[in-house]
Design an enzyme around this catalytic site. Structure first.
Site, PDB file in Angstrom:
ATOM      1  N   HIS A 171      21.884-106.583 -52.580  1.00 56.82           N
ATOM      2  CA  HIS A 171      22.802-106.250 -53.677  1.00 56.82           C
ATOM      3  C   HIS A 171      22.070-105.838 -54.947  1.00 56.82           C
ATOM      4  CE1 HIS A 171      26.540-105.940 -55.737  1.00 56.82           C
ATOM      5  NE2 HIS A 171      27.193-106.853 -55.065  1.00 56.82           N
ATOM      6  N   ASN A 383      34.305 -92.359 -42.202  1.00 54.54           N
ATOM      7  CA  ASN A 383      34.502 -91.748 -40.886  1.00 54.54           C
ATOM      8  C   ASN A 383      33.183 -91.200 -40.344  1.00 54.54           C
ATOM      9  OD1 ASN A 383      35.259 -90.254 -38.658  1.00 54.54           O
ATOM     10  ND2 ASN A 383      36.562 -88.814 -39.786  1.00 54.54           N
TER      11      ASN A 383
END
Length: 460
Positions: A171, A383
């Site tokens: 992170h 996608n």
């Protein structure tokens, strides 16, 4: 390795995950070997963890001849050419200053197969995913912040032709916006693109501390509060779904002058109130709701498009438990709406300076909860060629080791309703009280999708 999972119907689902040896995926072509400093927003204590996520995809007839492992691995290698710092390793210098050595070593990648179909996982995929330790094997040492791969990926083929992409990312390198940007580039590469539509921007110097550093704003999120809590009660995790009817019911409690507040505001206020009541915090004790705010647009000019580092602040709304629970609901909503507005360019610089002055301290965790808006990340829409994900987003509640953290994510429930899912941790008894408080917020209608989890949590 076999994994035993229990469903809400009490039937048992057992399956085996077979993993190949982890391998490093390096950038497809040589990249610069250099040392890059992380910003003083990046390297604070609160962000020194690996953030886990999961993307679940069904079978696509048009992709029947394609192997998702090979497609995703090749696309990762191509993407790391542009995001080459993510192929490096974080190092720690004097005064805990973090930097990235761009070594080009690569991300850790695991190929796997599971003898289970997507259908067997149930029709309401949402956190918790206690099978996550099977779907993302924690390679020994991979959870360290320094001197280890910044990205750990596992792609698991399912028996039905679908697959699960699970990963964790350091992170300190990216916030939610940055992760979304990286993932969308990765997915477009998998679909045939040769370069990012949004070029990545480093520019971490924009969020470095000033010389000399100076704290110019009030940062109640970093106040020191003595911890007197000694409870070791078992923690449980559940997800709560807020669909159109639930959100409409809560909006009825919002006063006229706040009717323009966002869905994020009212769900956050609802969560804070119900959680505080469920924990039965004494009326005179201060409680905090830390709201993660994206600071990109708060700069003049805004941070460059493509900036993928941490550009977030943690402002805290503070009140007493008594005021929060006894005042009308609009009181909590107003506090949330107000605290989001305190983040300015000066506030961001003040946080960076505070990190240097106060040794990169952690935010206040005592009687605190934290929430992030990940709805704009639209992770479900990522996608790789197999269409939209059945589920896309965080794998669990919490932020690092702080179990009081959560996020709001776009989600479609088993009925096909679009809404927001909120995964949370609470002690077991408090979780039951939370669910009842939430029902009361909905006017005693049983509208919540309270997950009697399809998967029972095995370990914390």
């Amino acid at each position: 390795m076999a994994s035993s999972l229990s469903s809400s119907s009490s039937s048992s689902l057992k399956f085996t995950v077979r993993r190949c040896e982890p391998q490093l995926v390096a950038p497809a072509i040589p990249t610069p070997h250099e040392l890059k400093l992380l910003s003083d927003i990046d390297d604070q204590e609160a962000l020194r963890f690996h953030s886990p996520a999961i993307q679940i995809y069904g079978k696509q007839a048009s992709m029947a001849e394609k192997d998702p492992v090979e497609v995703i691995r090749k696309a990762l290698s191509q993407t790391l050419v542009f995001y080459y710092p993510l192929a490096g390793r974080v190092r720690e210098g004097p005064h805990r200053k973090l930097m990235v050595e761009c070594t080009g070593e690569g991300a850790m990648f695991i190929e796997a197969d599971a003898d289970v179909t997507l259908h067997e996982f149930g029709d309401s995929l949402q956190p918790p995913f206690p099978c996550f330790h099977e779907l993302l094997y924690h390679v020994p040492g991979s959870q360290q912040i320094t001197n280890t791969p910044l990205l750990l990926v596992q792609v698991t083929r399912l028996k039905c032709g679908g697959f699960i992409l699970a990963f964790s990312i350091n992170h300190t390198m990216c916030d939610g916006t940055g992760i979304s940007q990286f993932m969308n580039t990765w997915a477009k590469m998998a679909r045939g693109s040769t370069k990012p539509s949004i070029p990545p921007v480093w520019c971490r110097e924009l969020l470095m501390a000033r010389h000399p550093p100076r704290i110019t704003c009030n940062h109640r999120e970093y106040e020191h509060v003595p911890d007197t809590i000694t409870s070791t009660e078992n923690m449980v995790q559940r997800s709560f779904f807020f669909g159109p009817s639930q959100i409409a019911a809560i909006r009825l409690l919002v006063p006229t002058h706040l009717q323009h507040c966002t869905t994020f505001d009212i769900i956050t206020a609802c969560f804070w109130r119900c959680r505080t009541k469920a924990l039965q915090i004494e009326a005179d004790k201060e409680v905090r709701m830390i709201v993660i705010v994206n600071g990109r647009a708060r700069f003049n000019p805004p941070l460059p498009v493509g900036y993928y580092g941490n550009a977030i602040a943690f402002p805290a709304a503070v009140t007493t438990a008594g005021k929060l629970c006894e005042n009308p609901f609009g009181y909590a909503v107003e506090l949330i709406k107000k605290v989001k507005g305190v983040v300015t360019e000066e506030y961001m610089h003040s946080v960076a300076d505070l990190m240097v002055i106060k040794d990169r301290c952690m935010f206040t965790t005592v009687r605190s909860c934290l929430i992030s808006d990940l709805t704009r990340g639209r992770f479900r829409e990522v996608n790789f060629g197999w269409g939209e994900a059945v589920y896309g987003g965080v794998a669990q509640a919490g932020i690092g080791s702080f179990l009081g953290g959560t996020c709001q994510m776009l989600h479609k429930n088993a009925k096909g309703e679009e809404g927001i899912v909120l995964p949370i941790w609470l002690p077991a008894k408090a979780m039951n009280r939370f669910a009842k408080e939430l029902e009361n917020m909905f006017g005693n209608q049983n509208h919540t999708t309270i997950r009697s989890p399809t998967f029972i949590m095995a370990t914390l």
